[in-house]
Scaffold this active site. Structure first.
Site, PDB file in Angstrom:
ATOM      1  N   TYR A  63      43.727  30.562  26.805  1.00 33.72           N
ATOM      2  CA  TYR A  63      44.369  31.804  27.245  1.00 33.72           C
ATOM      3  C   TYR A  63      44.447  31.824  28.771  1.00 33.72           C
ATOM      4  CZ  TYR A  63      45.412  36.818  27.043  1.00 33.72           C
ATOM      5  OH  TYR A  63      46.003  38.048  27.139  1.00 33.72           O
ATOM      6  N   THR A 123      33.304  41.666  42.934  1.00 37.45           N
ATOM      7  CA  THR A 123      32.211  42.526  43.380  1.00 37.45           C
ATOM      8  C   THR A 123      32.791  43.859  43.830  1.00 37.45           C
ATOM      9  OG1 THR A 123      32.334  41.846  45.710  1.00 37.45           O
ATOM     10  CG2 THR A 123      30.989  40.481  44.218  1.00 37.45           C
ATOM     11  N   GLY A 133      43.756  44.041  25.493  1.00 40.47           N
ATOM     12  CA  GLY A 133      44.039  43.987  26.918  1.00 40.47           C
ATOM     13  C   GLY A 133      42.936  44.620  27.727  1.00 40.47           C
ATOM     14  N   SER A 170      46.767  43.230  28.661  1.00 39.61           N
ATOM     15  CA  SER A 170      47.512  42.101  28.098  1.00 39.61           C
ATOM     16  C   SER A 170      48.385  42.431  26.908  1.00 39.61           C
ATOM     17  CB  SER A 170      46.548  40.969  27.737  1.00 39.61           C
ATOM     18  OG  SER A 170      46.212  40.254  28.893  1.00 39.61           O
ATOM     19  N   ASN A 199      46.551  33.931  31.980  1.00 33.78           N
ATOM     20  CA  ASN A 199      47.532  34.901  32.462  1.00 33.78           C
ATOM     21  C   ASN A 199      48.655  34.246  33.251  1.00 33.78           C
ATOM     22  OD1 ASN A 199      46.341  37.599  31.671  1.00 33.78           O
ATOM     23  ND2 ASN A 199      44.600  36.690  32.719  1.00 33.78           N
TER      24      ASN A 199
END
Length: 383
Positions: free
Chosen positions: A194, A158, A334, A92, A196
């Site tokens: 937050y 996973t 990040g 990030s 993305n």
């Protein structure tokens, strides 16, 4: 995986700890020197490796002088050492680059921070209560849009899912649709969360305004002015440049060291897809803070923050404000599968610290506190 691609919680915890942490290592006597910086870094990275991190590298830049240290191994099968100035995925920290590009366009009069998403991407952000006409560009960059975080819904949780999807190509619009399948977290501008998704949409706006993808602007707008030569967006290329450490993801409770090095970064894009080195990332923060990437008006806008924790940490337009024992610092953090980055810079840009680790720690609380302590020691003791 949403905690790994764009790991905001880590820096919030860092900021909280930074305001209260008591330094546990001997203070550096007098002005910082290359020798004292190397000693400080080496002790810190050795400690971090002791908290179950396979490999760690760190760098302090002071003006033009740098000090570096590394510990652990780059590959648990061969035990080769962590390379000097190795490449890593910055996660990030990419958001700060995306914000810089967009703010440069604002400075050129090509769009405004108060423009709505609908103005530039008509019909894209809609459905399930989401409304691009109610979200501004500023709210995207400051995580005040309320849009759900698309990485919460990527099928990478996973080892089996990761293996099945690690090479998938993602279009930005597909990532945004993952988020829009869910209602907003809050009305735009009324809270902070937050996500993305905000920066994926910001990247799409850059492309709509300029006719070029966000990453096509990197070299001219950021890399060349900052003197950076080791930063790139790999897109569908799943490999890191050499030299690099392997990235080991943790899938608790059964798979603590899963090799996640090869990964298609289109899943992160403008929110977290860039590759860099400690040297290059330190050059970026120095150039940004010294006013070489943004005009004064846009620089001020970037650093107008909303408070995100009780200790005073805040978020601006792609940057965290980090309270510390010596005052205000700036930076970002990040995470991508198996790789985590923390960094901070003094307000004048003269001194910065970059920390890159290549696995999740087995003792995350102490590792986070130790990384926080390094930031304090590196940036406060010399001031």
């Amino acid at each position: 995986m949403h905690r790994r691609i764009g790991r905001a919680a880590a820096l919030v915890a860092t900021a909280t700890a930074a305001a209260t942490l008591t330094t546990a290592v001997p203070a550096v006597a007098g002005p910082a020197s290359a020798h004292s910086d190397r000693r400080l870094l080496q002790q810190a990275v050795d400690d971090l490796a002791g908290y179950g991190i396979t490999g760690v590298q760190a760098l302090i830049r002071d003006g033009r002088r740098t000090a570096e240290a590394r510990a652990g191994v780059a590959d648990i099968t061969t035990n080769r050492p962590v390379p000097k100035n190795g490449y890593f995925r910055m996660g990030s920290n990419t958001k700060t680059f995306t914000s810089v590009i967009l703010l440069q366009l604002v400075g050129e009069g090509r769009l405004r921070l108060d423009d709505t998403v609908e103005r530039w991407l008509p019909g894209v952000v809609t459905g399930n209560g989401n409304d691009g006409a109610a979200i501004t560009v500023r709210q995207l960059l400051r995580h005040e849009s309320g849009l759900a975080n698309y990485t919460d819904y990527l099928a990478l949780q996973t080892p089996e899912d990761f293996e099945a999807h690690r090479y998938d190509h993602w279009e930005d619009a597909d990532l945004v649709r993952l988020a829009l399948a869910h209602p907003p977290l809050f009305a735009p501008g009324t809270d902070w969360s937050y996500s993305n998704t905000n920066y994926t949409v910001a990247g799409m706006i850059i492309e709509r305004v300029t006719g070029k993808p966000w990453h096509a602007h990197l070299r001219q707008r950021i890399l060349q002015p900052a003197g950076m030569t080791q930063t790139s967006f790999p897109g569908d290329d799943p490999d890191l440049p050499d030299p690099h450490a392997q990235a080991y993801e943790s899938f608790p409770p059964d798979v603590p060291r899963y090799d996640a090095t090869r990964w298609n970064t289109t899943a992160a894009g403008a929110a977290g897809g860039l590759v860099t080195t400690p040297t290059d990332l330190s050059l970026f923060w120095q150039a940004l803070r010294q006013g070489r990437l943004l005009r004064p008006a846009e620089f001020r806008e970037m650093h107008r923050t909303v408070q995100i924790s009780e200790n005073g940490s805040g978020y601006g337009l792609g940057v965290f404000r980090i309270p510390s024992e010596c005052g205000e610092l700036w930076g970002h953090d990040g995470g991508t599968p198996g790789m985590y980055t923390m960094d901070a810079v003094t307000p004048d840009g003269d001194r910065s610290v970059i920390i890159s680790i290549s696995s999740a720690p087995t003792d995350p609380a102490n590792a986070s506190a130790r990384a926080t302590q390094l930031i304090n020691d590196a940036l406060c003791q010399a001031r």
